[in-house]
Design a protein around this motif. Structure first.
Motif, PDB file in Angstrom:
ATOM      1  N   GLY A   1       9.389  10.172  66.882  1.00  0.00           N
ATOM      2  CA  GLY A   1       8.143  10.423  67.093  1.00  0.00           C
ATOM      3  C   GLY A   1       7.179  10.255  65.908  1.00  0.00           C
ATOM      4  N   VAL A   2       5.933  10.556  65.920  1.00  0.00           N
ATOM      5  CA  VAL A   2       5.029  10.751  64.910  1.00  0.00           C
ATOM      6  C   VAL A   2       5.525  11.628  63.675  1.00  0.00           C
ATOM      7  N   PHE A   3       5.931  12.827  64.341  1.00  0.00           N
ATOM      8  CA  PHE A   3       6.606  13.863  63.348  1.00  0.00           C
ATOM      9  C   PHE A   3       7.578  13.322  62.312  1.00  0.00           C
ATOM     10  N   LEU A   4       8.584  12.656  62.939  1.00  0.00           N
ATOM     11  CA  LEU A   4       9.730  12.087  62.057  1.00  0.00           C
ATOM     12  C   LEU A   4       9.399  10.806  61.125  1.00  0.00           C
ATOM     13  N   ILE A   5       8.524  10.160  61.764  1.00  0.00           N
ATOM     14  CA  ILE A   5       7.743   8.818  60.683  1.00  0.00           C
ATOM     15  C   ILE A   5       7.363   9.498  59.638  1.00  0.00           C
ATOM     16  N   VAL A   6       6.298  10.697  59.810  1.00  0.00           N
ATOM     17  CA  VAL A   6       5.807  11.346  58.438  1.00  0.00           C
ATOM     18  C   VAL A   6       6.775  11.692  57.832  1.00  0.00           C
ATOM     19  N   VAL A   7       7.806  12.495  58.430  1.00  0.00           N
ATOM     20  CA  VAL A   7       8.816  13.085  57.120  1.00  0.00           C
ATOM     21  C   VAL A   7       9.554  12.064  56.589  1.00  0.00           C
ATOM     22  N   ALA A   8       9.953  10.941  57.464  1.00  0.00           N
ATOM     23  CA  ALA A   8      10.828   9.972  56.627  1.00  0.00           C
ATOM     24  C   ALA A   8       9.935   9.183  55.689  1.00  0.00           C
ATOM     25  N   GLN A   9       8.686   8.839  55.957  1.00  0.00           N
ATOM     26  CA  GLN A   9       7.961   8.232  54.982  1.00  0.00           C
ATOM     27  C   GLN A   9       7.737   8.901  53.682  1.00  0.00           C
ATOM     28  N   SER A  10       7.346  10.313  53.932  1.00  0.00           N
ATOM     29  CA  SER A  10       6.845  11.155  52.831  1.00  0.00           C
ATOM     30  C   SER A  10       8.039  11.182  52.070  1.00  0.00           C
ATOM     31  N   SER A  11       9.236  11.285  52.326  1.00  0.00           N
ATOM     32  CA  SER A  11      10.325  11.481  51.449  1.00  0.00           C
ATOM     33  C   SER A  11      10.415  10.556  50.390  1.00  0.00           C
ATOM     34  N   TYR A  12       9.804   9.325  50.384  1.00  0.00           N
ATOM     35  CA  TYR A  12      10.009   8.357  49.189  1.00  0.00           C
ATOM     36  C   TYR A  12       8.542   8.079  48.863  1.00  0.00           C
ATOM     37  N   ILE A  13       7.505   8.400  49.577  1.00  0.00           N
ATOM     38  CA  ILE A  13       5.976   7.894  49.141  1.00  0.00           C
ATOM     39  C   ILE A  13       5.722   9.161  48.194  1.00  0.00           C
ATOM     40  N   ILE A  14       6.300  10.388  48.440  1.00  0.00           N
ATOM     41  CA  ILE A  14       6.028  11.505  47.254  1.00  0.00           C
ATOM     42  C   ILE A  14       6.450  11.216  46.047  1.00  0.00           C
ATOM     43  N   CYS A  15       7.525  10.170  45.975  1.00  0.00           N
ATOM     44  CA  CYS A  15       8.062   9.799  44.590  1.00  0.00           C
ATOM     45  C   CYS A  15       6.978   8.941  43.902  1.00  0.00           C
ATOM     46  N   TYR A  16       6.081   8.156  44.578  1.00  0.00           N
ATOM     47  CA  TYR A  16       5.130   7.123  44.221  1.00  0.00           C
ATOM     48  C   TYR A  16       3.879   7.903  43.666  1.00  0.00           C
ATOM     49  N   VAL A  17       3.415   8.932  44.403  1.00  0.00           N
ATOM     50  CA  VAL A  17       2.569  10.023  44.275  1.00  0.00           C
ATOM     51  C   VAL A  17       2.928  10.728  42.649  1.00  0.00           C
ATOM     52  N   MET A  18       4.240  11.113  42.623  1.00  0.00           N
ATOM     53  CA  MET A  18       4.660  11.908  41.609  1.00  0.00           C
ATOM     54  C   MET A  18       4.786  11.011  40.342  1.00  0.00           C
ATOM     55  N   LEU A  19       5.080  10.030  40.339  1.00  0.00           N
ATOM     56  CA  LEU A  19       5.039   8.998  39.154  1.00  0.00           C
ATOM     57  C   LEU A  19       3.526   8.781  38.711  1.00  0.00           C
ATOM     58  N   MET A  20       2.491   8.580  39.598  1.00  0.00           N
ATOM     59  CA  MET A  20       1.099   8.338  39.196  1.00  0.00           C
ATOM     60  C   MET A  20       0.726   9.505  38.664  1.00  0.00           C
ATOM     61  N   ILE A  21       0.826  10.447  39.213  1.00  0.00           N
ATOM     62  CA  ILE A  21       0.192  12.060  38.663  1.00  0.00           C
ATOM     63  C   ILE A  21       0.837  12.284  37.236  1.00  0.00           C
ATOM     64  N   ALA A  22       2.170  11.872  37.109  1.00  0.00           N
ATOM     65  CA  ALA A  22       2.958  12.221  35.937  1.00  0.00           C
ATOM     66  C   ALA A  22       2.503  11.365  34.861  1.00  0.00           C
ATOM     67  N   ALA A  23       2.136   9.947  35.080  1.00  0.00           N
ATOM     68  CA  ALA A  23       1.471   9.125  34.022  1.00  0.00           C
ATOM     69  C   ALA A  23       0.191   9.680  33.591  1.00  0.00           C
ATOM     70  N   ARG A  24      -0.549  10.093  34.459  1.00  0.00           N
ATOM     71  CA  ARG A  24      -1.977  10.517  33.962  1.00  0.00           C
ATOM     72  C   ARG A  24      -1.764  12.076  33.224  1.00  0.00           C
ATOM     73  N   LEU A  25      -0.699  12.864  33.666  1.00  0.00           N
ATOM     74  CA  LEU A  25      -0.650  14.041  32.840  1.00  0.00           C
ATOM     75  C   LEU A  25       0.049  13.785  31.528  1.00  0.00           C
ATOM     76  N   GLN A  26       0.471  12.623  31.203  1.00  0.00           N
ATOM     77  CA  GLN A  26       1.021  12.287  29.814  1.00  0.00           C
ATOM     78  C   GLN A  26      -0.266  12.418  28.885  1.00  0.00           C
ATOM     79  N   ARG A  27      -1.215  11.961  29.455  1.00  0.00           N
ATOM     80  CA  ARG A  27      -2.677  12.016  28.538  1.00  0.00           C
ATOM     81  C   ARG A  27      -3.507  13.035  28.672  1.00  0.00           C
ATOM     82  N   PHE A  28      -2.813  14.078  29.116  1.00  0.00           N
ATOM     83  CA  PHE A  28      -3.727  15.414  29.293  1.00  0.00           C
ATOM     84  C   PHE A  28      -3.346  16.432  27.928  1.00  0.00           C
TER      85      PHE A  28
END
Length: 269
Positions: free
Chosen positions: A134-161
């Motif tokens: 259902g919706v709950f498992l879809i959110v869990v499954a998608q978030s498990s790899y989309i978190i990686c994209y978010v982490m990479l984008m924020i980490a790239a920004r933090l390199q200039r902080f």
């Protein structure tokens, strides 16, 4: 101008045209098929110009329901992925170089895992806990790899902080929470916005992972895949054309606002 320069410029122009044709020609054909009277999404043969597929799109309640399901899923995926991905990026960039490498490999491993594997693994695990698809498992499954994209984008920004800003704020008596809210968060704002949009797009377009954990819910990608098997009409093209147009207008509006803000800051300086 030398002959070599002429050849180089001609090759660059040819590559430029070919690159954008590769990107936009399929979208142009898809958009044109929306106005063809043919009941199959095609531009050849052209059977006449019509707007009936927009009417069919409006009358397709199942498609609108699937789109709403995808929007709800994307909303919760952003709520989960953005704070966890940001926290992961902060942890990753604060570690020593020797510890950063192994942890980085672990954090990005979901990106290297096929979506089918993530979907099946999520379904098997949560079924053992009594949770069905259902919706709950879809959110869990998608978030498990989309978190990686978010982490990479924020980490790239933090390199200039500049970390000295944090030290200065702490030296002036600010708490760590205030430093995060008043110093670090404004600096990360562009990356956070971009990561949120990327998370929405990744969530809406995902099919492989979603298919295995959807249960009785039908997101847009699954609905379109079902329509391909049962009989696809240009009503899907109409929806895609509306979404593309909205994306282009949003990008133009963002760029206009960004340039206006840049001019305002330049005038103040």
């Amino acid at each position: 101008m030398r002959a070599s320069d002429v050849i180089r410029n001609a090759l660059f122009a040819l590559y430029f045209v070919a690159f954008f044709a590769y990107l936009f020609l399929p979208l142009g054909i898809m958009g044109a098929a929306t106005f063809n009277e043919s009941r199959f999404p095609t531009v050849t043969p052209w059977q006449g110009t019509t707007l009936q597929w927009f009417n069919e799109l409006w009358a397709d309640a199942a498609m609108w329901q699937s789109l709403w399901t995808s929007v709800v899923i994307a909303f919760f995926v952003v709520l989960v992925s953005l704070p966890i991905g940001t926290a992961a990026a902060l942890v990753l960039t604060s570690l020593h170089q020797k510890a950063r490498g192994p942890l980085y490999a672990v954090m990005v491993s979901p990106l290297l895992t096929p979506g089918v594997v993530i979907g099946i693994a999520t379904l098997v695990l949560w079924r053992q806990l009594g949770v069905g698809g259902g919706v709950f498992l879809i959110v869990v499954a998608q978030s498990s790899y989309i978190i990686c994209y978010v982490m990479l984008m924020i980490a790239a920004r933090l390199q200039r902080f500049d970390r000295t800003q944090e030290e200065a704020a702490l030296g002036l008596g600010a708490s760590k929470f205030m430093v995060f809210r008043r110093v670090l968060l404004p600096f990360l704002k562009p990356a956070l916005i971009a990561a949120a949009f990327l998370a929405v797009l990744q969530s809406i377009e995902n099919y492989n992972t979603t298919l295995f954990v959807r249960g009785f819910d039908t997101p847009l990608t699954v609905y379109i895949a079902t329509k391909v098997r049962t009989g696809l009409t240009p009503a899907v093209n109409a929806l895609a054309l509306i979404m593309i147009t909205a994306s282009i207008l949003g990008a133009i509006a963002y760029e206009v606002l960004r340039r206006r803000e840049a001019r305002r800051k330049a005038n103040l300086a």
